[in-house]
Design a protein around this motif. Sequence first.
Motif, mmCIF file in Angstrom:
data_model
loop_
_atom_site.group_PDB
_atom_site.id
_atom_site.type_symbol
_atom_site.label_atom_id
_atom_site.label_comp_id
_atom_site.label_asym_id
_atom_site.label_seq_id
_atom_site.Cartn_x
_atom_site.Cartn_y
_atom_site.Cartn_z
ATOM 1 N N UNK A 10 43.233 10.628 20.513
ATOM 2 C CA UNK A 10 42.203 11.741 21.308
ATOM 3 C C UNK A 10 42.561 11.610 22.576
ATOM 4 N N UNK A 11 42.919 12.938 23.305
ATOM 5 C CA UNK A 11 43.441 13.055 24.661
ATOM 6 C C UNK A 11 42.101 13.379 25.490
ATOM 7 N N UNK A 12 42.119 12.670 26.742
ATOM 8 C CA UNK A 12 41.006 13.072 27.773
ATOM 9 C C UNK A 12 40.994 14.564 28.099
ATOM 10 N N UNK A 13 42.008 15.286 27.883
ATOM 11 C CA UNK A 13 42.062 16.663 27.934
ATOM 12 C C UNK A 13 41.020 17.492 26.875
ATOM 13 N N UNK A 14 41.219 16.754 25.615
ATOM 14 C CA UNK A 14 40.387 17.389 24.637
ATOM 15 C C UNK A 14 39.029 16.980 24.760
ATOM 16 N N UNK A 15 38.757 15.837 25.300
ATOM 17 C CA UNK A 15 37.399 15.590 25.667
ATOM 18 C C UNK A 15 36.836 16.354 26.676
ATOM 19 N N UNK A 16 37.448 16.717 27.827
ATOM 20 C CA UNK A 16 37.217 17.600 28.890
ATOM 21 C C UNK A 16 36.663 19.074 28.423
ATOM 22 N N UNK A 17 37.706 19.461 27.507
ATOM 23 C CA UNK A 17 37.778 20.923 27.147
ATOM 24 C C UNK A 17 36.557 21.039 26.492
ATOM 25 N N UNK A 18 35.942 19.982 25.412
ATOM 26 C CA UNK A 18 34.795 20.098 24.721
ATOM 27 C C UNK A 18 33.606 20.163 25.745
ATOM 28 N N UNK A 19 33.611 19.529 26.635
ATOM 29 C CA UNK A 19 32.496 19.155 27.831
ATOM 30 C C UNK A 19 32.363 20.864 28.416
ATOM 31 N N UNK A 20 33.414 21.099 28.743
ATOM 32 C CA UNK A 20 33.484 22.545 29.473
ATOM 33 C C UNK A 20 33.295 23.567 28.590
ATOM 34 N N UNK A 21 33.377 23.513 27.307
ATOM 35 C CA UNK A 21 33.360 24.518 26.373
ATOM 36 C C UNK A 21 31.396 24.686 25.948
ATOM 37 N N UNK A 22 31.091 23.415 25.945
ATOM 38 C CA UNK A 22 29.562 23.375 25.634
ATOM 39 C C UNK A 22 29.154 23.700 26.952
ATOM 40 N N UNK A 23 29.341 23.461 28.075
ATOM 41 C CA UNK A 23 28.929 24.003 29.169
ATOM 42 C C UNK A 23 28.788 25.469 29.545
ATOM 43 N N UNK A 24 29.924 25.982 29.048
ATOM 44 C CA UNK A 24 30.112 27.453 29.247
ATOM 45 C C UNK A 24 28.993 28.108 28.173
ATOM 46 N N UNK A 25 29.141 27.720 27.138
ATOM 47 C CA UNK A 25 28.085 28.082 25.947
ATOM 48 C C UNK A 25 26.670 28.035 26.242
ATOM 49 N N UNK A 26 26.094 27.125 26.979
ATOM 50 C CA UNK A 26 25.103 26.849 27.394
ATOM 51 C C UNK A 26 24.684 27.958 28.573
ATOM 52 N N UNK A 27 25.513 27.985 29.531
ATOM 53 C CA UNK A 27 25.403 29.131 30.655
ATOM 54 C C UNK A 27 25.448 30.420 30.024
ATOM 55 N N UNK A 28 26.348 30.711 29.115
ATOM 56 C CA UNK A 28 26.238 32.252 28.549
ATOM 57 C C UNK A 28 24.931 32.305 27.455
ATOM 58 N N UNK A 29 24.356 31.388 27.051
ATOM 59 C CA UNK A 29 23.110 31.486 26.351
ATOM 60 C C UNK A 29 22.128 31.733 27.168
ATOM 61 N N UNK A 30 21.982 31.301 28.410
ATOM 62 C CA UNK A 30 21.156 31.055 29.241
ATOM 63 C C UNK A 30 21.109 32.637 29.947
ATOM 64 N N UNK A 31 22.253 32.829 30.400
ATOM 65 C CA UNK A 31 22.617 34.184 30.821
ATOM 66 C C UNK A 31 21.722 34.774 32.070
ATOM 67 N N UNK A 32 22.306 35.970 32.460
ATOM 68 C CA UNK A 32 21.219 36.542 33.589
ATOM 69 C C UNK A 32 20.109 36.931 32.949
ATOM 70 N N UNK A 33 19.696 37.293 31.824
ATOM 71 C CA UNK A 33 18.463 37.848 31.248
ATOM 72 C C UNK A 33 17.521 36.898 31.365
ATOM 73 N N UNK A 34 17.724 35.612 30.935
ATOM 74 C CA UNK A 34 16.793 34.514 31.274
ATOM 75 C C UNK A 34 16.603 33.929 32.447
ATOM 76 N N UNK A 35 17.581 34.257 33.536
ATOM 77 C CA UNK A 35 17.323 33.624 34.777
ATOM 78 C C UNK A 35 17.486 34.626 35.833
ATOM 79 N N UNK A 36 17.756 35.823 35.655
ATOM 80 C CA UNK A 36 17.633 36.615 36.636
ATOM 81 C C UNK A 36 18.853 36.773 37.663
ATOM 82 N N UNK A 37 19.757 35.751 37.193
ATOM 83 C CA UNK A 37 20.847 35.410 38.362
ATOM 84 C C UNK A 37 22.224 35.841 37.520
#
Length: 70
Positions: A10-37
């Motif tokens: 397993x490469x560290x790039x794959x692990x970093x990709x998963x972390x960034x992907x989960x962060x993106x998913x969280x931010x997109x689900x949270x979105x501007x509608x929930x935060x107003x930002x």
Amino acid sequence: LATINVTLNVSNIGKAKTLIQMTALFLLLLGKDATGIQLVETIGIITLWIASFLTVLSGAIYLKQGLKHI
């Protein structure tokens, strides 16, 4: 590769990709509608693009490793 019983590290790039992907998913689900930002959604989209790039990069690394065994 499974038929010849080869495992790839397993490469560290794959692990970093998963972390960034989960962060993106969280931010997109949270979105501007929930935060107003609007910035939350924008950062989510940017991180999703970064995760997409890392997906291609890590896939190329795994492909390069796998081709050594064929």
